[in-house]
Motif scaffolding. Structure first.
Motif, short mmCIF file in Angstrom:
data_model
loop_
_atom_site.label_atom_id
_atom_site.label_comp_id
_atom_site.label_asym_id
_atom_site.label_seq_id
_atom_site.Cartn_x
_atom_site.Cartn_y
_atom_site.Cartn_z
N ARG A 68 73.36 41.04 58.31
CA ARG A 68 74.67 41.50 57.84
C ARG A 68 74.54 42.85 57.14
N LEU A 69 73.54 42.99 56.29
CA LEU A 69 73.32 44.25 55.59
C LEU A 69 72.93 45.35 56.57
N TYR A 70 72.08 45.02 57.54
CA TYR A 70 71.67 46.00 58.55
C TYR A 70 72.87 46.51 59.34
N GLN A 71 73.73 45.62 59.78
CA GLN A 71 74.90 46.03 60.55
C GLN A 71 75.85 46.85 59.71
N THR A 72 76.02 46.49 58.46
CA THR A 72 76.92 47.23 57.57
C THR A 72 76.39 48.65 57.32
N VAL A 73 75.10 48.77 57.02
CA VAL A 73 74.51 50.09 56.77
C VAL A 73 74.54 50.93 58.04
#
Length: 125
Positions: A68-73
């Motif tokens: 989730r963090l990877y996709q958001t960043v």
């Protein structure tokens, strides 16, 4: 992250249509059909999973917060380099042509104006 037709997209479509002809309109029309079909395919998946955003779906599907963090960043970085920079540059070109402003001054003025609107709207609620 969804985007509607913004000024740069409209300018690019008009310029492409003027140089390449009616084929550009056919491409844009076919793109709208594909978007509707993708909505029919993926909307039931999102409704069944009870999610509203792609990061939320990824968290439920794969678990954990790393994906989730990877996709958001990744979405944030891509937005900065592909959308925001082009919008600032096209706005600076307009201000340069219309008012004779320096490009750097124009970009700083546009960023400041966006910051005022963003902060002002957040304080309004």
């Amino acid at each position: 992250m969804s985007h509607s037709a913004v000024n740069v997209d409209i300018i690019v479509s008009i310029g492409s249509g003027a140089s390449n002809g009616i084929g550009v309109a056919g491409f844009e029309l076919n793109a709208s059909y594909v978007l509707v079909i993708l909505g029919w395919v993926f909307l039931p998946v999102y409704i069944k999973a009870d999610v509203f955003t792609m990061p939320e779906f990824l968290k439920k599907r794969f678990g954990g917060d790393r994906i989730r963090l990877y996709q958001t960043v990744l979405a944030l970085i891509l937005s900065i380099f592909t959308k925001i920079s082009v919008d600032l540059y096209s706005g600076a070109i307009f201000l340069n042509q219309a008012l004779g402003w320096n490009m750097y001054v124009s970009i700083i003025a546009l960023v400041a104006l966006a910051a005022v609107f963003t902060i002002g709207c957040m304080l309004k609620d």
